[in-house]
Design a protein around this motif. Sequence first.
Motif, PDB file in Angstrom:
ATOM      1  N   SER A 205     -18.594 119.408  52.877  1.00 26.54           N
ATOM      2  CA  SER A 205     -18.147 118.683  51.698  1.00 26.54           C
ATOM      3  C   SER A 205     -18.324 117.179  51.861  1.00 26.54           C
ATOM      4  O   SER A 205     -18.570 116.664  52.961  1.00 26.54           O
ATOM      5  CB  SER A 205     -16.671 119.000  51.416  1.00 26.54           C
ATOM      6  OG  SER A 205     -15.836 118.276  52.304  1.00 26.54           O
ATOM      7  N   ARG A 206     -18.142 116.482  50.758  1.00 20.54           N
ATOM      8  CA  ARG A 206     -18.248 115.024  50.744  1.00 20.54           C
ATOM      9  C   ARG A 206     -17.167 114.350  51.575  1.00 20.54           C
ATOM     10  O   ARG A 206     -17.271 113.171  51.893  1.00 20.54           O
ATOM     11  CB  ARG A 206     -18.132 114.539  49.289  1.00 20.54           C
ATOM     12  CG  ARG A 206     -16.712 114.657  48.752  1.00 20.54           C
ATOM     13  CD  ARG A 206     -16.607 114.397  47.267  1.00 20.54           C
ATOM     14  NE  ARG A 206     -15.193 114.170  46.932  1.00 20.54           N
ATOM     15  CZ  ARG A 206     -14.690 112.971  46.680  1.00 20.54           C
ATOM     16  NH1 ARG A 206     -15.458 111.902  46.686  1.00 20.54           N
ATOM     17  NH2 ARG A 206     -13.405 112.836  46.419  1.00 20.54           N
ATOM     18  N   ASP A 207     -16.126 115.124  51.964  1.00 20.85           N
ATOM     19  CA  ASP A 207     -15.016 114.547  52.721  1.00 20.85           C
ATOM     20  C   ASP A 207     -15.434 113.991  54.074  1.00 20.85           C
ATOM     21  O   ASP A 207     -14.683 113.233  54.687  1.00 20.85           O
ATOM     22  CB  ASP A 207     -13.913 115.590  52.927  1.00 20.85           C
ATOM     23  CG  ASP A 207     -13.204 115.945  51.631  1.00 20.85           C
ATOM     24  OD1 ASP A 207     -13.350 115.188  50.654  1.00 20.85           O
ATOM     25  OD2 ASP A 207     -12.510 116.973  51.595  1.00 20.85           O
ATOM     26  N   GLY A 208     -16.621 114.367  54.539  1.00 23.16           N
ATOM     27  CA  GLY A 208     -17.082 113.878  55.828  1.00 23.16           C
ATOM     28  C   GLY A 208     -18.214 112.872  55.742  1.00 23.16           C
ATOM     29  O   GLY A 208     -18.890 112.618  56.741  1.00 23.16           O
ATOM     30  N   TRP A 209     -18.388 112.247  54.555  1.00 23.98           N
ATOM     31  CA  TRP A 209     -19.558 111.389  54.351  1.00 23.98           C
ATOM     32  C   TRP A 209     -19.165 110.039  53.763  1.00 23.98           C
ATOM     33  O   TRP A 209     -18.470 109.971  52.752  1.00 23.98           O
ATOM     34  CB  TRP A 209     -20.551 112.082  53.425  1.00 23.98           C
ATOM     35  CG  TRP A 209     -21.149 113.307  54.047  1.00 23.98           C
ATOM     36  CD1 TRP A 209     -20.601 114.556  54.111  1.00 23.98           C
ATOM     37  CD2 TRP A 209     -22.401 113.382  54.734  1.00 23.98           C
ATOM     38  NE1 TRP A 209     -21.449 115.406  54.778  1.00 23.98           N
ATOM     39  CE2 TRP A 209     -22.566 114.719  55.169  1.00 23.98           C
ATOM     40  CE3 TRP A 209     -23.420 112.463  55.007  1.00 23.98           C
ATOM     41  CZ2 TRP A 209     -23.684 115.141  55.875  1.00 23.98           C
ATOM     42  CZ3 TRP A 209     -24.536 112.872  55.701  1.00 23.98           C
ATOM     43  CH2 TRP A 209     -24.665 114.207  56.131  1.00 23.98           C
ATOM     44  N   ALA A 210     -19.667 108.967  54.396  1.00 22.68           N
ATOM     45  CA  ALA A 210     -19.372 107.609  53.932  1.00 22.68           C
ATOM     46  C   ALA A 210     -20.562 106.696  54.192  1.00 22.68           C
ATOM     47  O   ALA A 210     -21.431 106.990  55.016  1.00 22.68           O
ATOM     48  CB  ALA A 210     -18.125 107.064  54.625  1.00 22.68           C
ATOM     49  N   PHE A 211     -20.588 105.585  53.479  1.00 25.69           N
ATOM     50  CA  PHE A 211     -21.566 104.519  53.686  1.00 25.69           C
ATOM     51  C   PHE A 211     -20.866 103.284  54.233  1.00 25.69           C
ATOM     52  O   PHE A 211     -19.661 103.088  54.028  1.00 25.69           O
ATOM     53  CB  PHE A 211     -22.239 104.125  52.365  1.00 25.69           C
ATOM     54  CG  PHE A 211     -23.385 104.994  51.943  1.00 25.69           C
ATOM     55  CD1 PHE A 211     -24.681 104.682  52.319  1.00 25.69           C
ATOM     56  CD2 PHE A 211     -23.166 106.107  51.140  1.00 25.69           C
ATOM     57  CE1 PHE A 211     -25.749 105.466  51.919  1.00 25.69           C
ATOM     58  CE2 PHE A 211     -24.228 106.903  50.719  1.00 25.69           C
ATOM     59  CZ  PHE A 211     -25.530 106.581  51.120  1.00 25.69           C
ATOM     60  N   MET A 212     -21.616 102.431  54.892  1.00 25.05           N
ATOM     61  CA  MET A 212     -21.189 101.057  55.129  1.00 25.05           C
ATOM     62  C   MET A 212     -22.440 100.195  55.076  1.00 25.05           C
ATOM     63  O   MET A 212     -23.536 100.649  55.415  1.00 25.05           O
ATOM     64  CB  MET A 212     -20.458 100.892  56.472  1.00 25.05           C
ATOM     65  CG  MET A 212     -21.263 101.173  57.735  1.00 25.05           C
ATOM     66  SD  MET A 212     -22.295  99.789  58.325  1.00 25.05           S
ATOM     67  CE  MET A 212     -21.072  98.599  58.784  1.00 25.05           C
ATOM     68  N   GLY A 213     -22.275  98.975  54.608  1.00 28.37           N
ATOM     69  CA  GLY A 213     -23.434  98.114  54.526  1.00 28.37           C
ATOM     70  C   GLY A 213     -23.037  96.684  54.281  1.00 28.37           C
ATOM     71  O   GLY A 213     -21.948  96.391  53.782  1.00 28.37           O
ATOM     72  N   SER A 214     -23.932  95.773  54.652  1.00 27.61           N
ATOM     73  CA  SER A 214     -23.689  94.359  54.417  1.00 27.61           C
ATOM     74  C   SER A 214     -24.719  93.813  53.444  1.00 27.61           C
ATOM     75  O   SER A 214     -25.883  94.214  53.457  1.00 27.61           O
ATOM     76  CB  SER A 214     -23.730  93.573  55.735  1.00 27.61           C
ATOM     77  OG  SER A 214     -24.862  93.906  56.504  1.00 27.61           O
ATOM     78  N   SER A 215     -24.257  92.929  52.551  1.00 24.38           N
ATOM     79  CA  SER A 215     -25.116  92.257  51.590  1.00 24.38           C
ATOM     80  C   SER A 215     -25.889  93.275  50.747  1.00 24.38           C
ATOM     81  O   SER A 215     -25.283  94.099  50.056  1.00 24.38           O
ATOM     82  CB  SER A 215     -26.051  91.292  52.328  1.00 24.38           C
ATOM     83  OG  SER A 215     -26.683  90.406  51.445  1.00 24.38           O
ATOM     84  N   SER A 216     -27.215  93.277  50.807  1.00 21.17           N
ATOM     85  CA  SER A 216     -27.988  94.223  50.002  1.00 21.17           C
ATOM     86  C   SER A 216     -27.662  95.667  50.365  1.00 21.17           C
ATOM     87  O   SER A 216     -27.661  96.552  49.510  1.00 21.17           O
ATOM     88  CB  SER A 216     -29.487  93.965  50.173  1.00 21.17           C
ATOM     89  OG  SER A 216     -29.857  93.953  51.534  1.00 21.17           O
TER      90      SER A 216
END
Length: 348
Positions: A205-216
């Motif tokens: 499921s989506r419960d185990g998925w994330a993003f991180m990012g800087s600027s663009s």
Amino acid sequence: MKRLSAVLMAAVTLASAALASGCSDQGDPVTFDNPGASAPAGGPGKGATDRPAPARVDTETLLPTGPRARFTTENSLDDGTKIGVTTLHGKKSGFTGKVWVWAPKQYFDPKYARSGFPVLIALPGGNGYPNNYWMGTDLKLQSSISKWSKAGKSLPFIVVMPVLNPDAENYYDGSDIPAGQPKMGTWMTDDVPEFVQANFRTFKSRDGWAFMGSSSGGFVGLKSVLKRPDRFKAVIASGPDTVPDSPLWAGHEKEKQANNPERLAKALAARPAGSGRKDVYLAFQVGTEESGLGSLRTFVRTYGKGPVKTRLQVIQGGEHNAKTYVKGMGDGTIQWISEHIRGPVPAP
């Protein structure tokens, strides 16, 4: 805020390259197949992959679906873990690009051999091509996650670092821009996650998925979570713009607005309870020495309601750069995100 200064980008690139060149096992095969496994003498794809996979510990765990990619070592951390790299040929997007990966120490612990792990897709600022600067050890993203997870401040994320754009000339806003442009939205939200599922123990499921990012990269992560809440639950967006601004959108205003985080957040926030809506967790970061604090406060105030959960970390003395944002993560952002993401489950 999408364009890091030329001086900053040069410094990040040179530092990452210097660290990579200093890795004595750079280019050696590396595998993430099994707990305690290292690349066998015959290279990846042999030996370890011949062993039967252990039964999963719970119904949410998704064991690697294959086919297995061949990784080589890009960098090594002091704890013995490796940052590997491979080339991904995106079946859905048609785009081919590099992807770097790192698995935490816990991933190789036998007590977690049957459990999935959460995934953090880490995106750089600038063009993010031909390299993703998070693959270097100078910014200490991976070593910080190791430290934070031991201290109970973070989950032990698998960190996945794809290229952000298909070239060094243009920004594609992590989107499928019409008129024959590379499908970078499909690359980021379909090809990359499916590649991770093919090679790592993850969650269904989506419960185990994330993003991180800087600027663009922060913009792309933010937009991806809001556009695909069925697949991703959270994002750490540091110093991002909140509207698309690639010049390649010219003549395609309808499609551009369909990839506008402000419009996506407004539509999601307006969905009534019980309509199948899904909560998303948007963690913003911004330094006091950069622009953009006002616009992020406006975004949080305007759209942070209902299923759109928000948090704003203001980093005192922080500038528009990756090191500032790693500091902010340690000051509370990574813990907030971790509280809303599924973690690995040890064997009973």
